[in-house]
Structure formats: structure tokens, C-alpha cells
Design a protein around this motif. Structure first.
Motif, PDB file in Angstrom:
ATOM      1  N   GLY A 174     -13.610   7.752 -15.107  1.00 23.54           N
ATOM      2  CA  GLY A 174     -13.364   6.755 -14.078  1.00 23.54           C
ATOM      3  C   GLY A 174     -13.025   7.411 -12.748  1.00 23.54           C
ATOM      4  O   GLY A 174     -13.033   8.636 -12.615  1.00 23.54           O
ATOM      5  N   SER A 175     -12.713   6.584 -11.753  1.00 26.68           N
ATOM      6  CA  SER A 175     -12.309   7.118 -10.451  1.00 26.68           C
ATOM      7  C   SER A 175     -10.791   7.090 -10.336  1.00 26.68           C
ATOM      8  O   SER A 175     -10.109   6.347 -11.049  1.00 26.68           O
ATOM      9  N   TYR A 176     -10.279   7.911  -9.419  1.00 22.90           N
ATOM     10  CA  TYR A 176      -8.828   8.037  -9.259  1.00 22.90           C
ATOM     11  C   TYR A 176      -8.512   8.219  -7.790  1.00 22.90           C
ATOM     12  O   TYR A 176      -9.099   9.074  -7.114  1.00 22.90           O
ATOM     13  N   ARG A 177      -7.581   7.388  -7.305  1.00 23.11           N
ATOM     14  CA  ARG A 177      -7.138   7.520  -5.910  1.00 23.11           C
ATOM     15  C   ARG A 177      -5.626   7.426  -5.853  1.00 23.11           C
ATOM     16  O   ARG A 177      -5.036   6.490  -6.399  1.00 23.11           O
ATOM     17  N   LEU A 178      -5.023   8.401  -5.216  1.00 19.02           N
ATOM     18  CA  LEU A 178      -3.570   8.424  -5.063  1.00 19.02           C
ATOM     19  C   LEU A 178      -3.193   7.941  -3.674  1.00 19.02           C
ATOM     20  O   LEU A 178      -3.722   8.428  -2.668  1.00 19.02           O
ATOM     21  N   VAL A 179      -2.284   6.986  -3.614  1.00 22.50           N
ATOM     22  CA  VAL A 179      -1.732   6.503  -2.351  1.00 22.50           C
ATOM     23  C   VAL A 179      -0.236   6.805  -2.367  1.00 22.50           C
ATOM     24  O   VAL A 179       0.497   6.304  -3.219  1.00 22.50           O
ATOM     25  N   GLU A 180       0.198   7.651  -1.441  1.00 18.40           N
ATOM     26  CA  GLU A 180       1.628   7.934  -1.350  1.00 18.40           C
ATOM     27  C   GLU A 180       2.282   6.839  -0.516  1.00 18.40           C
ATOM     28  O   GLU A 180       2.010   6.702   0.674  1.00 18.40           O
ATOM     29  N   GLY A 181       3.110   6.055  -1.165  1.00 15.52           N
ATOM     30  CA  GLY A 181       3.760   4.939  -0.501  1.00 15.52           C
ATOM     31  C   GLY A 181       4.781   4.321  -1.422  1.00 15.52           C
ATOM     32  O   GLY A 181       5.003   4.791  -2.543  1.00 15.52           O
ATOM     33  N   ASP A 182       5.400   3.234  -0.956  1.00 22.04           N
ATOM     34  CA  ASP A 182       6.568   2.673  -1.630  1.00 22.04           C
ATOM     35  C   ASP A 182       6.342   1.192  -1.923  1.00 22.04           C
ATOM     36  O   ASP A 182       5.786   0.465  -1.084  1.00 22.04           O
ATOM     37  N   VAL A 183       6.785   0.737  -3.087  1.00 25.26           N
ATOM     38  CA  VAL A 183       6.653  -0.689  -3.417  1.00 25.26           C
ATOM     39  C   VAL A 183       7.521  -1.557  -2.512  1.00 25.26           C
ATOM     40  O   VAL A 183       7.339  -2.782  -2.469  1.00 25.26           O
ATOM     41  N   ARG A 184       8.434  -0.955  -1.777  1.00 23.00           N
ATOM     42  CA  ARG A 184       9.231  -1.727  -0.817  1.00 23.00           C
ATOM     43  C   ARG A 184       8.452  -2.024   0.463  1.00 23.00           C
ATOM     44  O   ARG A 184       8.913  -2.799   1.306  1.00 23.00           O
TER      45      ARG A 184
END
Length: 328
Positions: free
Chosen positions: A58-68
């Protein structure tokens, strides 16, 4: 399928992302790399998932961020079919020192996910709850109708978030499932957990340290079983609107656990004891009959089998994992 895993570089979220990518799904991970424990473990998880994607799964993308960050969460949720909301501020003991952060991350962050999801045609939101919502047992094993009286700010924050998940299902007809995890362990687990500490100390010729008298009991759940339960929710709607225990049913006291690991790794060592932490639960033990009935959930390993697998994994990955355990 397009899947968002919040907290997807963490222990449980990372294993979910790894499984989903290996199954050919398109996975987006949101993680803020909070240094609650050494983020190099998360870096390793990201590398594992990216390698799977590069190999043609599959594909994979990382997003650095916060659920807030409500705006970011809304943007990511709008683009997927399923949300596995694993992000949360972990740790019973640290929650006593900073309860407001636990509310901000675990409750407000969950509300951001739910608000974003109800604006879309999402297939399902799966929420990572915790056995800490139960608190002091009136009876064991815990079933899902057992009173919820958490004894730590962490447990209180997970219960509040869980209640919002169920309320949104009821009021907004949002497909949700809340899974109450019971002490999950396995490869890449947090380095400050009892099992990783016991194994590390024994491998280095140091006696395992038990906090309290060791009579406290835990229902330790192997990570692969947790992943199996979550994966079932990609295709099964029988648990929509429900709360389910995800445990092993294989209850063990902490002293016996320490002895089991000691006997496997360094039988010549003695056990040491230290003062128990007040916020720690006395006992946990899961009744999983509801998860079995709705999802066919069955634990695959006893605690002894799971510990043996973890010890083998630890030995194979000792060069990078052990330093992080020793530093924790």
C-alpha cells in the motif's frame, strides 16, 4: 481503502499502519512525535512502514502534526474512508502531574476527530480506549457494563473521550467503535513498561524491580491480537456504536511475570522490590465475550508465549532498542 491512523507512529498506531500498508491500503499517519518516550522508536516504525510501501504494497504518508489542530484534522479526515484514532497522551503516573494536558490531547483531540468525521461520509471511526476507565474493580473480570470509576486523570480523560465517541454515534449516526485495550505489549513497545524493563535488566545481569509486593495483576495483551481486532473493523459493522474489551483473559500477577521473564533470561537473578505508585491500578482482567460474539475476537497467545516472542524480538533488535530502554 484510505485509512487515517492518528498517533500512527506510536506503538499500537504504528503496528496498525504497518498491517494496513502490508494489506495494500493507502495509509496516512498523523503524529506529533511527542517526546513522552524516545522518538527514535517512532522513527524506526516510520521506516518499517515506508519500506513496505516502497516494496509495492500500500501507500504511506506521514504528516507531522497534532490532533489538537482542528483544521489539520478536518483536512485529513475529509480524504479517507476510515479513521483509527490512536493518538493520545499516555501514562497513568505522569497524568497525576499534568492532568490538563491529558484533557487537551485525549478529550479535545478526540472531539476534533469526531467533529471532522461527522462532516463526511466516513465508514467508521475506531477509538483507542483503555482498561484504565474501570478503576477499582467491583468484580473481575471486567465486562463492559462494569462501573467506570477511573482513579487517575489519564483514565478519566480516556473515559470522557470514549463517552463522546458513543454520544456522537447516537446523536449524529456516526459509525464508531471504542476498544478498551488491556496493557498491550510486544515489539517496539514503550521502553518504560514493566515487560521491557524486566527483559532489559535480566539481559544485562540486573535483577528485575517490582513496584509494590507484586500481587497486582494485569491482563497483558499481545500487540498482534490488538491489530487483529482493529483490522476486523474494516469489514465488520456488527460493533458499530459499541464499546468492546480487547484483552487476553490470561491474568498474571506482576511478581509471577517478573519471575517468568527472569527464568527465561537469567534464572540466577533475584527479584528486587520498590515502593508502589499510588495511581497504579490494583487489578485488571478482561471479559472478552462481547468482542468474541461481535467480531469473533480470540487472543492468539498466552502471556508466557507472548513474552517469549518479545524476548526473541528484543534479542534480535537489541542493538537499537536496548539503549532506548536503558535511557528511559
Amino acid at each position: 481503502m484510505r485509512i487515517l491512523v492518528t498517533g500512527g507512529a506510536g506503538f499500537i498506531g504504528g503496528h496498525l499502519a504497518e498491517r494496513f500498508v502490508s494489506r495494500g491500503h493507502d495509509v496516512v499517519v498523523l503524529d506529533n512525535f511527542d517526546p513522552f518516550y524516545d522518538t527514535r522508536i517512532k522513527d524506526h516504525t516510520v521506516e518499517v512502514c515506508q519500506n513496505l510501501a516502497d516494496d509495492g504494497d500500500g501507500s504511506y504518508r506521514l504528516v507531522e502534526g497534532d490532533v489538537r489542530d482542528a483544521e489539520l484534522v478536518e483536512e485529513l479526515v475529509a480524504d479517507v474512508d476510515y479513521v483509527y484514532h490512536q493518538a493520545g497522551q499516555a501514562g497513568v503516573r505522569p497524568s497525576v502531574e499534568d492532568p490538563r494536558k491529558y484533557n487537551e490531547v485525549n478529550v479535545d483531540g478526540t472531539l476534533n476527530v469526531l467533529d471532522a468525521a461527522r462532516k463526511t461520509e466516513i465508514e467508521r471511526v475506531v477509538f483507542a480506549s483503555s482498561s484504565s476507565v474501570y478503576g477499582k474493580p467491583e468484580y473481575l473480570p471486567y465486562d463492559e457494563v462494569h462501573p467506570t470509576t477511573p482513579v487517575s486523570p489519564y483514565g478519566a480523560s480516556k473515559l470522557a473521550a470514549e463517552r463522546y465517541v458513543c454520544a456522537y454515534s447516537e446523536v449524529y449516526d456516526l459509525p464508531t467503535v471504542a476498544l478498551r485495550y488491556f496493557t498491550v505489549y510486544g515489539p517496539r513497545m514503550r521502553p518504560n513498561m514493566a515487560i521491557s524493563n524486566f527483559v532489559s535488566r535480566c539481559l544485562n545481569g540486573e535483577p528485575p524491580v517490582v513496584y509494590g509486593d507484586g500481587t497486582q495483576t494485569r491482563d497483558f495483551t499481545y500487540i498482534e491480537d490488538v491489530v487483529d481486532a482493529n483490522e476486523a473493523l474494516l469489514t465488520d459493522d456488527a460493533a458499530d456504536g459499541e464499546v468492546l474489551n480487547i484483552g487476553s483473559t490470561d491474568n498474571i500477577d506482576i511478581l509471577t511475570l517478573a519471575e517468568e521473564i527472569r527464568d527465561q533470561v537469567a534464572p540466577e537473578l533475584d527479584i528486587e522490590f520498590a515502593e508502589r505508585f499510588e495511581a497504579d491500578a490494583e487489578h485488571t482482567h478482561a471479559d472478552i465475550s462481547k468482542a468474541n460474539e461481535l467480531l469473533g475476537y480470540e487472543p492468539s497467545r498466552t502471556i508466557r508465549e507472548g513474552v517469549q516472542e518479545f524476548v526473541e524480538w528484543y534479542r534480535a533488535n537489541r542493538d537499537w532498542y536496548e539503549p532506548l530502554v536503558l535511557e528511559s
